[in-house]
Design an enzyme around this catalytic site. Structure first.
Site, short mmCIF file in Angstrom:
data_model
loop_
_atom_site.label_atom_id
_atom_site.label_comp_id
_atom_site.label_asym_id
_atom_site.label_seq_id
_atom_site.Cartn_x
_atom_site.Cartn_y
_atom_site.Cartn_z
N GLY A 128 0.81 -1.22 0.00
CA GLY A 128 0.00 0.00 0.00
C GLY A 128 0.84 1.26 0.00
N CYS A 129 1.93 1.24 0.76
CA CYS A 129 2.80 2.42 0.85
C CYS A 129 3.49 2.68 -0.48
CB CYS A 129 3.82 2.23 1.97
SG CYS A 129 3.04 2.03 3.59
N THR A 130 3.88 1.62 -1.16
CA THR A 130 4.51 1.77 -2.48
C THR A 130 3.51 2.37 -3.46
OG1 THR A 130 6.02 -0.07 -2.06
CG2 THR A 130 5.65 0.55 -4.37
N ALA A 161 3.04 6.13 -2.62
CA ALA A 161 4.20 6.97 -2.98
C ALA A 161 4.36 7.07 -4.49
CB ALA A 161 5.47 6.40 -2.33
#
Length: 153
Positions: free
Chosen positions: A43-45, A48
């Site tokens: 999710g963070c990838t 970003a």
């Protein structure tokens, strides 16, 4: 926990590449702070990458986008290079900034409780006030929604 129209808590944090960024030093431009749990997770990838893909449009709208997590600068630089990220990533290893923004929270996964960053985004206007807050962010479409909010400032 700061909310709409509150003055955004100021901070100075190190960023990937070795410089430091002070929030109040970015005025009178708008600032988007996206707090995310961990470098190089799914999710963070996606989040970003989505903010990086729209960076030129955020720049054109007069807004600086900053990603913040507790990961080290070395971790941020690997994450940035692996995914060709163009938004600055700030390291809040002591979690002071995360706590000031109320995103350091108790979470639960597979029945285990632990503390971590609750995925949240803050839009800060040119006077340093919080114009909009998104908590418990769902990644799909989020960067676009934030860009529309910046354009509406």
């Amino acid at each position: 926990m700061p909310d709409m129209s509150d003055t955004a808590p100021d901070f100075t944090l190190p960023r990937d590449g070795g410089e430091t960024i002070t929030l109040s030093g970015l005025r009178p431009g708008a600032v988007v702070l996206f707090f995310y749990p961990r470098d190089d997770t799914s999710g963070c990838t996606k989040e970003a990458v989505a903010f990086s893909a729209l960076k030129d449009q955020f720049d054109a709208a007069g807004a600086t986008v900053l990603g913040i997590s507790k990961d080290s600068l070395a971790s941020h630089e690997k994450f940035r290079d692996k995914h060709a990220l163009s938004v600055p990533l700030l390291s809040d290893e002591d979690s002071e900034t995360c706590e000031a923004y109320g995103v350091w929270a108790e979470k639960s996964m597979y029945g285990k409780k632990f503390f971590g960053i609750e995925r949240s985004t803050f839009l800060i206007d040119g006077e340093g006030r919080i114009a909009r807050v998104w908590r418990k962010v769902k990644v799909p479409g989020h960067a676009e929604e934030v860009l529309n909010a910046v354009k509406a400032l």
